[in-house]
Structures are given as C-alpha cells and as structure tokens.
Design an enzyme around this catalytic site. Structure first.
Site, short mmCIF file in Angstrom:
data_model
loop_
_atom_site.label_atom_id
_atom_site.label_comp_id
_atom_site.label_asym_id
_atom_site.label_seq_id
_atom_site.Cartn_x
_atom_site.Cartn_y
_atom_site.Cartn_z
N PRO A 224 -2.08 -6.29 -2.95
CA PRO A 224 -1.44 -5.96 -1.67
C PRO A 224 -0.09 -5.28 -1.89
CG PRO A 224 -2.21 -8.23 -1.69
CD PRO A 224 -2.34 -7.73 -3.08
N LEU A 225 0.08 -4.12 -1.27
CA LEU A 225 1.31 -3.35 -1.39
C LEU A 225 1.84 -3.09 0.02
CD1 LEU A 225 0.07 -0.77 -4.05
CD2 LEU A 225 1.50 -2.77 -4.47
N THR A 226 2.89 -3.79 0.40
CA THR A 226 3.45 -3.64 1.74
C THR A 226 4.01 -2.24 1.93
OG1 THR A 226 3.99 -6.00 1.76
CG2 THR A 226 5.08 -4.62 3.39
N GLN A 278 -4.40 -10.36 3.03
CA GLN A 278 -3.30 -11.27 2.70
C GLN A 278 -2.57 -11.66 3.97
OE1 GLN A 278 0.57 -10.10 0.75
NE2 GLN A 278 -0.33 -11.15 -1.01
N CYS A 309 6.82 -13.46 -0.49
CA CYS A 309 7.59 -12.45 0.22
C CYS A 309 9.04 -12.91 0.38
CB CYS A 309 6.98 -12.19 1.59
SG CYS A 309 7.85 -10.93 2.54
N LYS A 348 -0.65 -16.30 -3.83
CA LYS A 348 0.29 -15.46 -4.59
C LYS A 348 1.68 -16.08 -4.43
CE LYS A 348 3.29 -11.69 -4.66
NZ LYS A 348 4.05 -10.79 -3.80
#
Length: 391
Positions: A224-226, A278, A309, A348
């Site tokens: 996952p890449l925000t 996610q 995060c 994660k």
C-alpha cells in the site's frame, strides 16, 4: 527650612551626566514633513501588498451555463429520470445536439477497432451520450440518439464500487450492521442486563467460512502506497509483472460515513487477480463494522490492518501507529475482525512509537499468544512514527 528639605529630597533623584555623553535632540529629531512622508511611504507599500494578495480577479473565467441547457445524465444513459418533469436539466435531444461542442482531436483512436471512445469500444455503449467529447462515433447525427454496438466479449468492469443505496444508508446511519456501537451496547446492557450474551451475538455477524490462504513466496508484492498506489498505478504495475497488489490506506470512519473519495481506494480492476485492501481503525466496534462492510459489499482476497501510519489525523482517532500502544483495543479489534471476515488478514506495524523505546519485539509475541484465527502475517517497518513524521 522647608525649602532646604525639599531641595535635599530632589537631589536624591537627580543623575548627573557628563557633557560628552549628551545628545543634541534637535539634530536627531525628524521634522514634521519627514515624518509625514515616511508614514505615506509605509501606507503605500502596505496597499501594494494588499493588491498582490488574494484572488486574481482579472483572470479569464468561464461563463456560467444554465442548468436547463445541460444534459440529464439519467436521460443520456437511457434510464427513466427519477425527477420527471421537475428535472432541472434538459431532455431535448435536438437542442443539446445543436449546442454540442466538437470532438476532441487529441484523443487517439484504437489501433484494432479504430474507435476513440473507450466506453463504446469496450462495452458497446457510452453512458455519457451527447456529453461525450469523442461521441460522434456513437451519436446519431440526425436525432442525437445514443447508438449501441455488439461486442463479442465484454470487458469485466471495475468492482468494489459503492452502491448508491448503501451510501445513503451509511450517511443516514441506517445500514443494518450486526455489531452495535459501544454506546448502543451500553444502553442495551442497562435495559437487558445481559452484557455477555450481547457481546457474543455482536461478534458473530456472518457464518464461519474457510479462509483461502495467499502464498507470498516468490511473488512481487506492491505494498500500500498512500497517494501513489491508486488503481491506474496498480494496473501499470501489473503490466510490469506484479503478482499481488494492495489498495491505499482507507480510514475506517470515512468508510462508515459513506464518503465516495474513501471508497474509491477500495476499487479493484479485473487484472488484479490477487488483491487486498488496507484499513485504519482505532476501536473494536469500528473495526468490526468496517469488516462487515468489506465482507458484504467488496470482493477482496485479504485485509491489511494499518498500525504504522504516523499522521496526526489518523493517530488522533486511535488508529494507525497509535493502535500499537492500546493493547486492549487491539485485541478486541482483532477478535471482531476475525469473527467477521471470511478472508485472511494481516497487520502492518512499526518497531515502536519512539526510536529510543522500540517495543514491537514484545508486542508481536503477545499477539501470537492471543491465537486470533485468520491473522496470518505481521509485517514490521523498520522505523518509528516520530522519525517518519519529520520527513
């Protein structure tokens, strides 16, 4: 006698200064004209700064188009307009055809079919009709009717879209969740006095299903890449050989509120054969309700719980990296997710909250001792939130 005492008292408050240290007040003082000029210059500079600040009111603006001259999208799709005669948009094809803009010549045509409209090429019909900027291919020039074509093999559509009725239920807080919110449980406990039974029924929203495990060995995994890992980016990664893809982080509170921008992060393209999402949740009831939505409304292979995060907006809600420091909430959330989802889920996390005090090596054994069914992997990022938020 009194005068002498007064002079003595005044002498106590008098300071004698040498003549070489005295300044000439008249030479260093500004005249009234100089003071006035200096004030005017300052006011002029301030006015100039004000003019440079704010909106650019001289920029060219597009003229506002009356709603009655715009096309009704329901009518363009060939559907019955729900507003009927009260619709503020136009249903007149001839008028819309006369006011239609020319096609964009910059859009290239497909090499195989020679068609430029992707909707018309893939699905045989374009839902935008006259409003399509390359619609001359599927618009009748005489009547303005939207044409159709036969397609041998329809391309599968994008899944995990938020349905309109589900969005309205979420916004009105009328979605039939099995898991109740924490204050609803407290009210029911006061009336029924059966807190244990209530909790047990809340944690079984769906029947038990066999989970299909995912093999990550030897596979290329797009994490996952925000703000980066959106649907077009993942499609490009699949073309370059990616095996497993995962959507961007979706905040649980926004999903429960039915926000379209957050649900867009859950979209899945047909080329994504192994796909996960996610989520960031901070409370057990929130985690269970989001899992209910994913189970009922989405098609995913696994769910990743974000516990890394560092954003203040996420951590202030108890989610993200903050959930690592709330073991009781974490355990209840994992149990609720486990009893709701039929697919496996992962975690994660980071090494800790502060670089000086890492505690992931202590938290992971605790999570393993909880023996949560369906929790198949824990991924640790080698950094801390306080360090990541500085970049």
């Amino acid at each position: 006698m009194a005068a002498e005492e007064q002079s003595c008292d005044l002498s106590k408050h008098t300071i004698q200064i040498k003549s070489e240290f005295l300044l000439d007040v008249e030479e260093n003082s500004l005249s009234q004209e100089d003071t006035k000029k200096k004030t005017e210059d300052r006011d002029t500079k301030r006015d100039q700064r004000k003019k440079r600040r704010g909106r650019n009111k001289k920029r060219p603006r597009d003229a506002k188009i009356d709603l009655s001259k715009k096309a009704c999208l329901s009518f363009m799709r060939g559907e019955l307009c729900p507003f009927g005669e009260k619709c503020r948009y136009s249903h007149d094809l001839k008028e819309l055809m006369a006011a239609r803009l020319p096609d964009l010549i910059e859009v290239p045509a497909n090499k195989e079919t020679g068609l430029r409209c992707p909707k018309f090429r893939l699905y045989g019909i374009c839902e935008f009709g006259l409003t399509c900027r390359v619609g001359s291919e599927h618009i009748s020039p005489s009547t303005g009717e939207n044409l159709r074509r036969e397609v041998d093999c329809l391309s599968p559509p994008v899944t995990n879209l938020l349905k309109k009725d589900v969005q309205l239920q979420l916004r009105r807080k009328k979605y039939p969740f099995v898991c109740k919110r924490h204050f609803e449980v407290e009210e029911q406990e006061k009336t029924d006095k059966l807190s244990l039974q209530v909790k047990e029924t809340n944690l079984e929203p769906f029947p038990r299903k066999e989970r299909k495990l995912i093999d990550f060995r030897g596979k290329v995994y797009v994490a996952p890449l925000t703000t980066v890992g959106n649907l077009p980016f993942r499609r490009i990664m699949k073309k370059f050989g990616a095996d497993i893809t995962c959507g961007e982080m979706a905040v649980g509170t926004c999903l429960l509120e039915g926000k379209g921008s957050e649900w867009a992060l859950l979209k899945r393209h047909p080329c994504e054969d192994v796909f996960g999402v996610q989520i960031a949740v901070g409370f057990p009831d929130q985690a269970t309700r989001v899992s209910e939505l994913l189970e009922a409304e989405c098609n995913v292979n696994w769910v990743d719980i974000n516990m890394g995060c560092p954003l203040d907006l996420v951590c202030e809600k108890g989610a993200g990296a903050k959930l690592m420091m709330r073991e009781a909430k974490l355990r209840e959330s994992l149990v609720g997710i486990s009893k709701t989802l039929s697919c496996p889920f992962t975690i994660k996390m980071r090494t800790g909250w502060d670089e000086a005090k890492p505690f992931a090596h202590k938290l992971i054994p605790k999570i393993q001792r909880w023996q949560v069914d369906g929790l198949n992997a824990i991924m640790v990022s080698g950094s801390v939130p306080l360090l990541s938020s500085n970049f």
